[in-house]
Write an enzyme that holds these catalytic residues in place. Structure first.
Site, PDB file in Angstrom:
ATOM      1  N   THR A 125       0.820  -1.207   0.000  1.00 37.77           N
ATOM      2  CA  THR A 125       0.000   0.000   0.000  1.00 37.77           C
ATOM      3  C   THR A 125       0.855   1.259   0.000  1.00 37.77           C
ATOM      4  OG1 THR A 125      -1.452   1.288   1.450  1.00 37.77           O
ATOM      5  CG2 THR A 125      -0.125  -0.362   2.525  1.00 37.77           C
ATOM      6  N   ASP A 126       0.299   2.350  -0.544  1.00 37.93           N
ATOM      7  CA  ASP A 126       1.004   3.644  -0.499  1.00 37.93           C
ATOM      8  C   ASP A 126       1.030   4.218   0.920  1.00 37.93           C
ATOM      9  OD1 ASP A 126      -1.658   4.443  -0.196  1.00 37.93           O
ATOM     10  OD2 ASP A 126      -1.582   5.992  -1.754  1.00 37.93           O
ATOM     11  N   GLU A 127       0.265   3.597   1.853  1.00 38.75           N
ATOM     12  CA  GLU A 127       0.239   4.133   3.225  1.00 38.75           C
ATOM     13  C   GLU A 127       1.573   3.957   3.931  1.00 38.75           C
ATOM     14  OE1 GLU A 127      -3.312   3.465   5.484  1.00 38.75           O
ATOM     15  OE2 GLU A 127      -4.491   3.187   3.671  1.00 38.75           O
ATOM     16  N   TYR A 150      -1.446  -0.562  11.081  1.00 42.80           N
ATOM     17  CA  TYR A 150      -1.680  -1.194   9.779  1.00 42.80           C
ATOM     18  C   TYR A 150      -0.530  -0.886   8.828  1.00 42.80           C
ATOM     19  CZ  TYR A 150      -3.201  -1.602   4.935  1.00 42.80           C
ATOM     20  OH  TYR A 150      -3.235  -1.895   3.589  1.00 42.80           O
ATOM     21  N   LYS A 154       2.504  -3.290   7.244  1.00 40.73           N
ATOM     22  CA  LYS A 154       2.704  -3.484   5.806  1.00 40.73           C
ATOM     23  C   LYS A 154       4.137  -3.089   5.416  1.00 40.73           C
ATOM     24  CE  LYS A 154       0.103  -4.648   3.074  1.00 40.73           C
ATOM     25  NZ  LYS A 154      -0.350  -5.996   2.593  1.00 40.73           N
TER      26      LYS A 154
HETATM   27  P1  NAD Z   1      -9.738  -7.308   2.807  1.00 42.87           P
HETATM   28  O1  NAD Z   1      -9.648  -6.991   4.269  1.00 42.87           O
HETATM   29  O2  NAD Z   1     -10.977  -7.029   2.053  1.00 42.87           O
HETATM   30  O3  NAD Z   1      -9.423  -8.881   2.592  1.00 42.87           O
HETATM   31  C1  NAD Z   1      -8.383  -9.527   3.251  1.00 42.87           C
HETATM   32  C2  NAD Z   1      -8.505 -11.028   2.947  1.00 42.87           C
HETATM   33  O4  NAD Z   1      -7.403 -11.701   3.588  1.00 42.87           O
HETATM   34  C3  NAD Z   1      -9.792 -11.648   3.516  1.00 42.87           C
HETATM   35  O5  NAD Z   1     -10.351 -12.550   2.583  1.00 42.87           O
HETATM   36  C4  NAD Z   1      -9.310 -12.397   4.756  1.00 42.87           C
HETATM   37  O6  NAD Z   1     -10.111 -13.518   5.088  1.00 42.87           O
HETATM   38  C5  NAD Z   1      -7.903 -12.813   4.333  1.00 42.87           C
HETATM   39  N1  NAD Z   1      -7.023 -13.025   5.481  1.00 42.87           N
HETATM   40  C6  NAD Z   1      -6.812 -12.201   6.536  1.00 42.87           C
HETATM   41  N2  NAD Z   1      -5.948 -12.768   7.397  1.00 42.87           N
HETATM   42  C7  NAD Z   1      -5.583 -13.959   6.863  1.00 42.87           C
HETATM   43  C8  NAD Z   1      -4.699 -14.984   7.265  1.00 42.87           C
HETATM   44  N3  NAD Z   1      -4.021 -14.917   8.428  1.00 42.87           N
HETATM   45  N4  NAD Z   1      -4.552 -16.061   6.470  1.00 42.87           N
HETATM   46  C9  NAD Z   1      -5.227 -16.180   5.302  1.00 42.87           C
HETATM   47  N5  NAD Z   1      -6.096 -15.234   4.873  1.00 42.87           N
HETATM   48  C10 NAD Z   1      -6.259 -14.133   5.641  1.00 42.87           C
HETATM   49  O7  NAD Z   1      -8.482  -6.578   2.172  1.00 42.87           O
HETATM   50  P2  NAD Z   1      -8.336  -5.867   0.751  1.00 42.87           P
HETATM   51  O8  NAD Z   1      -8.851  -4.490   0.864  1.00 42.87           O
HETATM   52  O9  NAD Z   1      -8.840  -6.759  -0.300  1.00 42.87           O
HETATM   53  O10 NAD Z   1      -6.741  -5.768   0.644  1.00 42.87           O
HETATM   54  C11 NAD Z   1      -5.988  -6.822   0.056  1.00 42.87           C
HETATM   55  C12 NAD Z   1      -4.511  -6.441   0.083  1.00 42.87           C
HETATM   56  O11 NAD Z   1      -4.320  -5.223  -0.617  1.00 42.87           O
HETATM   57  C13 NAD Z   1      -3.951  -6.219   1.486  1.00 42.87           C
HETATM   58  O12 NAD Z   1      -2.640  -6.753   1.522  1.00 42.87           O
HETATM   59  C14 NAD Z   1      -3.927  -4.704   1.627  1.00 42.87           C
HETATM   60  O13 NAD Z   1      -2.911  -4.295   2.516  1.00 42.87           O
HETATM   61  C15 NAD Z   1      -3.634  -4.289   0.201  1.00 42.87           C
HETATM   62  N6  NAD Z   1      -4.126  -2.949  -0.187  1.00 42.87           N
HETATM   63  C16 NAD Z   1      -5.433  -2.599   0.039  1.00 42.87           C
HETATM   64  C17 NAD Z   1      -5.885  -1.343  -0.375  1.00 42.87           C
HETATM   65  C18 NAD Z   1      -7.321  -0.914  -0.203  1.00 42.87           C
HETATM   66  O14 NAD Z   1      -7.664   0.226  -0.531  1.00 42.87           O
HETATM   67  N7  NAD Z   1      -8.215  -1.773   0.281  1.00 42.87           N
HETATM   68  C19 NAD Z   1      -4.990  -0.455  -1.017  1.00 42.87           C
HETATM   69  C20 NAD Z   1      -3.674  -0.855  -1.224  1.00 42.87           C
HETATM   70  C21 NAD Z   1      -3.248  -2.104  -0.819  1.00 42.87           C
HETATM   71  P1  TYD Z   2     -10.318   4.395   4.777  1.00 51.05           P
HETATM   72  O1  TYD Z   2     -11.299   3.932   3.769  1.00 51.05           O
HETATM   73  O2  TYD Z   2     -10.346   3.796   6.146  1.00 51.05           O
HETATM   74  O3  TYD Z   2      -8.884   4.227   4.108  1.00 51.05           O
HETATM   75  P2  TYD Z   2      -7.426   4.744   4.635  1.00 51.05           P
HETATM   76  O4  TYD Z   2      -7.528   5.306   5.979  1.00 51.05           O
HETATM   77  O5  TYD Z   2      -6.673   3.451   4.632  1.00 51.05           O
HETATM   78  O6  TYD Z   2      -6.987   5.721   3.616  1.00 51.05           O
HETATM   79  O7  TYD Z   2     -10.476   5.958   4.941  1.00 51.05           O
HETATM   80  C1  TYD Z   2     -10.316   6.835   3.845  1.00 51.05           C
HETATM   81  C2  TYD Z   2     -10.414   8.243   4.372  1.00 51.05           C
HETATM   82  O8  TYD Z   2     -11.729   8.459   4.885  1.00 51.05           O
HETATM   83  C3  TYD Z   2      -9.479   8.513   5.550  1.00 51.05           C
HETATM   84  O9  TYD Z   2      -8.997   9.855   5.458  1.00 51.05           O
HETATM   85  C4  TYD Z   2     -10.360   8.370   6.750  1.00 51.05           C
HETATM   86  C5  TYD Z   2     -11.717   8.847   6.252  1.00 51.05           C
HETATM   87  N1  TYD Z   2     -12.883   8.216   6.917  1.00 51.05           N
HETATM   88  C6  TYD Z   2     -13.883   9.007   7.494  1.00 51.05           C
HETATM   89  O10 TYD Z   2     -13.818  10.250   7.459  1.00 51.05           O
HETATM   90  N2  TYD Z   2     -14.935   8.390   8.100  1.00 51.05           N
HETATM   91  C7  TYD Z   2     -15.044   7.043   8.184  1.00 51.05           C
HETATM   92  O11 TYD Z   2     -16.038   6.532   8.789  1.00 51.05           O
HETATM   93  C8  TYD Z   2     -14.029   6.235   7.568  1.00 51.05           C
HETATM   94  C9  TYD Z   2     -14.107   4.739   7.612  1.00 51.05           C
HETATM   95  C10 TYD Z   2     -12.968   6.867   6.940  1.00 51.05           C
END
Ligand code: NAD
Ligand code: TYD
Length: 336
Positions: A125-127, A150, A154
């Site tokens: 992630t970019d975070e 988090y 990562k």
């Molecule tokens: P999500 O939380 O929707 O899904 C996570 C999945 O991983 C679930 O199916 C869960 O059951 C599985 N999981 C969790 N712990 C596990 C374990 N110990 N063993 C096996 N499976 C396990 O997450 P997401 O939003 O789909 O993100 C997927 C990946 O992308 C993550 O690595 C996250 O850091 C990365 N990512 C997410 C975002 C975003 O905006 N959501 C952005 C950049 C990167």
């Molecule tokens: P989020 O979807 O949790 O992603 P991230 O924090 O990983 O970027 O949140 C996106 C942005 O929205 C972040 O600045 C936090 C804000 N946010 C709210 O203002 N209210 C909420 O209830 C949530 C979940 C997020």
């Protein structure tokens, strides 16, 4: 290609699995997922009967299981999505983040090293760059300064994965994407939470002043970028993946309310998130030049598709918003 995907029942992982099966990216695809609160096999109904697909219910921290699956399947590549992924949950309870994101990635890297897996794509992630002051945009060499448990977990797993290239010659590629949105996203993240609350005429909790900036990437654009990096990325390299669409949260929520024809008065300022990153911003030239990939879905189009999906899948949302979710919602929002 025979692919092992971890976390393929989650939001991004399931989008990747659906695209991979539909486009025949793999002759065989194994999905290893623990099915935490975020994992949902309903996300995979459209492909679960495909003869090349196998689901393994298990934990990436379980070294023996991971090793067994790799020995049985001998995949050509691992695409590692499995993680605890929500910042607010990492504030409420960081332990699972260290466990899955760091120790789970370690268990997977060790098994891949032992079995000499030919390719390992670590999804990050970019975070990990932390909050970025204007006018900077982070490229892949930007310093790591994660703010939440988090993003720190990562960043730790990114560094561990890259150390396996240097020390053990494991062919790892790391991708770092910006905020994803799209269908099947668990309604704890900003966009699905705001859509589902607005559809139910519930308050939309805006952290602090709501002027924090995120770059939005449609989930299928992200999956295509991962596929491009898996095939054309250089071993040991990191690739940022972004949607090149930076918006303050307020503006995103206003667009959602307008599309749903709901009043702005649903927006409810609440106490800010501790350690809240003000701005994320990344450059994406590296992956574009290396693979030819670029984001295809404009934010307005992706958002409209996403809203339409939540409108048509109210039963899915109602199911995931029951049970565990109610306790989480109470913990995260009742004191704000
Ligand atoms: P999500 O939380 O929707 O899904 C996570 C999945 O991983 C679930 O199916 C869960 O059951 C599985 N999981 C969790 N712990 C596990 C374990 N110990 N063993 C096996 N499976 C396990 O997450 P997401 O939003 O789909 O993100 C997927 C990946 O992308 C993550 O690595 C996250 O850091 C990365 N990512 C997410 C975002 C975003 O905006 N959501 C952005 C950049 C990167
Ligand atoms: P989020 O979807 O949790 O992603 P991230 O924090 O990983 O970027 O949140 C996106 C942005 O929205 C972040 O600045 C936090 C804000 N946010 C709210 O203002 N209210 C909420 O209830 C949530 C979940 C997020």
């Amino acid at each position: 290609m025979k692919l092992l995907v971890t976390g393929g029942a989650g939001f991004i992982g399931s989008a990747f699995v659906r695209l991979a099966v539909k486009n025949r990216w793999a002759s065989r695809l194994i999905n290893l997922d623990k099915l935490t609160y975020a994992g949902n096999l309903e996300n995979l109904i459209s492909i679960e009967k495909d003869p090349g697909y196998r689901f393994v219910h298990g934990d990436i921290c379980d070294s023996a299981l991971v090793r067994l699956v790799l020995e049985e399947e001998r995949p050509d590549a691992i695409v590692h999505f499995a993680a605890e992924s929500h910042v607010d949950r990492s504030i409420l309870g960081p332990a699972a983040f260290v466990e899955t994101n760091v120790r789970g990635t370690f268990a997977l890297l060790e098994a891949a090293r032992a079995l000499k897996t030919p390719r390992f794509l670590h999804v990050s992630t970019d975070e990990v760059y932390g909050s970025i002051d204007e006018p900077d945009d982070a490229d892949e060499a930007y310093p790591l300064k994660p703010s939440s448990p988090y993003s720190a977990s990562k960043a730790g797993s990114d560094l561990l994965a890259l150390s396996y290239v240097t020390t053990f010659k494991l062919p790892v590629v790391v991708t770092r994407a910006s905020n994803n949105y799209g269908p099947f996203q668990f309604p704890e993240k900003l966009i699905p939470l705001m859509i589902s609350n607005a559809m139910d005429d519930k308050p939309l909790p805006i952290y602090g002043d709501g002027m924090q900036i995120r770059d939005w990437l449609f989930v299928e654009d992200h999956c295509r970028a991962i596929w491009a990096a898996l095939n054309h990325g250089q071993v040991g390299e990191i690739y940022n993946i972004g949607g090149s669409r930076a918006l303050p949260n307020r503006e995103v929520v206003q667009l959602i309310l307008a599309q749903l024809d709901k009043p702005l008065s649903l927006m409810t300022p609440v106490t800010d998130r501790p350690g809240h990153d003000r701005r994320y911003a990344i450059t994406t030239e590296k992956i574009e030049q290396a693979t030819g990939w670029h984001a295809e879905v404009p934010f307005e189009q992706g958002l409209a598709e996403t809203i339409q999906w939540y409108r048509e899948n109210r039963a899915w949302t109602a199911r995931v918003k029951s049970g565990e979710y109610l306790g989480y919602y109470e913990n995260n929002y009742s004191h704000r």
